[in-house]
Design an enzyme around this catalytic site. Structure first.
Site, mmCIF file in Angstrom:
data_model
loop_
_atom_site.group_PDB
_atom_site.id
_atom_site.type_symbol
_atom_site.label_atom_id
_atom_site.label_comp_id
_atom_site.label_asym_id
_atom_site.label_seq_id
_atom_site.Cartn_x
_atom_site.Cartn_y
_atom_site.Cartn_z
ATOM 1 C CD GLU A 141 15.808 -40.162 -14.774
ATOM 2 O OE1 GLU A 141 14.890 -39.511 -14.836
ATOM 3 O OE2 GLU A 141 16.373 -39.872 -13.583
ATOM 4 C CD GLU A 184 19.748 -38.740 -9.071
ATOM 5 O OE1 GLU A 184 19.429 -37.923 -9.370
ATOM 6 O OE2 GLU A 184 18.883 -39.947 -8.640
#
Length: 399
Positions: free
Chosen positions: A278, A283
């Protein structure tokens, strides 16, 4: 109040769709149960559509049919919502169908209103829920809505780089999401997508506004959850191994808000997570003075189990909701570098053997989660709706 007479569709239609033959003496099979959930939504100035999922408790080998009709409550048909009636047909093996209803917008100051969708005349199924209550929360009973404002300021990345070719881009200039490149993920996934998130993802919370993709997180009930949002992916459509990825975006803010622009290994169905790898390009964890910080992280299955390595960058002033910023990674066979507005702030060496995940194809995910293990839940300080505004995504690869 106007009473809407229930209109029954001809039973011959159902009979023509169903095979009801059974051999004498055979036990009757257990029938699946039909369920539908209540929904709470916020009124808007413009007309908009809502989708209610109707589900079966188990897979049926037979065709399942159920009729439906809207029924007035304090909300009036064709004044507050468009009256509809019809049938849902579940093909053999299907466990989910949906009903779409148009809510008629207005700007009146009024009390909350409600109406129902009734289910009746099931065939090859039993009724677990025969109705769902739709509550329309009006302007005077909810906090003032956070209005969508498209900023005019912010950083813009170059359209080309020496030694790089532009291999894919989405400028979001079209009228709707390009489903040749993107797929909606619907629902809440397994245990809130593995994070105990509180939202239900729909295809209604994505829109195109002035050349931008807008993902909207709302405080409204759907599918047993109290917030809605969107999650879109390029899996099996646009997948890449290495490159420079630039994404220009304005981020939402507030306690419990969790926007992400990220990537997963395309082999996730074969090896699962985290073995697929990932790459979190961006974020943000909203609230508690965190709306000014972006995080970039790599996740993988290390020699000793799950591993991750992340870095962060804080703005010198303001928050990421104020204006556009460009979130980037430069990814090659030996490293991944994170940049904010063209300036490097984090890097990982991916040459060790146990980071081989990062030498495979990856696809993109854009989403705005609400709640979850990392951000925590929204509180009274969180205003809705919240918006993630994406101007473009561009992928470059070396010549």
């Amino acid at each position: 109040m106007q009473f809407l007479k229930r209109s029954f569709l001809p039973s011959l239609l159902i009979l023509s769709l169903l095979s009801c033959d059974s051999k004498e003496g055979e036990p009757s099979p257990q029938l699946p149960g039909i369920s539908i959930n209540d929904l709470e939504i916020s009124e808007r100035k413009e007309d908009f559509s809502i989708t209610l999922d109707v589900t079966l408790s188990e897979v049926s080998a037979d065709l399942v049919v159920v009729s439906y009709e809207t029924m007035e409550g304090s909300a009036v048909a064709n004044q507050d919502f468009k009256h509809i009636t019809g049938q849902l047909i579940f093909q053999a093996g299907s466990v989910r169908e949906s009903i779409t209803i148009t809510i008629l917008g207005d700007e009146k100051m009024e009390d909350d209103e409600s109406f129902s969708i009734l289910l009746f005349d099931p065939a090859n199924a039993v009724m677990n829920d025969s109705s769902a209550l739709i509550v329309i929360k009006n302007f005077d009973t909810t906090p003032p809505p956070n209005e969508l404002v498209i900023p005019t300021q912010g950083y813009t990345s170059p359209e080309s780089y020496d030694g790089w070719n532009l291999v894919w881009q989405d400028e979001f200039d079209q009228e709707s999401l390009n489903t040749e490149d993107w797929t909606y993920e619907i629902g809440n996934g397994h245990s809130g997508w593995g994070n105990n998130e509180l939202e239900y993802y729909t295809n209604e919370n994505t829109s195109m506004v002035d050349g931008n993709l807008v993902i909207t997180a709302r405080k409204e009930s759907r599918g047993g959850y109290h917030y809605t949002s969107s999650r879109i992916i390029t899996k099996n459509k646009q997948e890449f191994k290495y490159g420079r990825m630039d994404i220009r975006a304005v981020l939402p803010f507030g306690q419990g808000i969790w926007p992400a622009l990220w990537m997963l290994g395309a082999n996730i169905d074969q090896v699962s997570w985290p073995a697929c790898g990932e790459i979190d390009i961006m974020e943000l964890i909203g609230g508690n003075n965190r709306d000014n910080t972006t995080h970039g992280t790599a996740h993988w299955s290390g020699a000793n189990g799950y591993a991750n390595y992340g870095g962060s960058k804080k703005l010198s002033s303001g928050i990421f909701a104020d204006e556009y910023h460009v979130f980037s990674v430069i990814w090659n066979e030996s490293s991944i570098t994170w940049l904010l507005d063209g300036v490097e702030f984090h890097v990982i060496d991916t040459t060790p053997a146990d980071l081989s995940e990062f030498r495979n194809d990856f696809f993109f995910i854009f989403n705005v989660a609400v709640g979850g293990n990392w951000p925590g839940s929204p509180n009274t300080s969180t205003v809705f709706p919240q918006y993630m505004i994406v101007d473009y995504i561009r992928v470059f690869q070396t010549q």
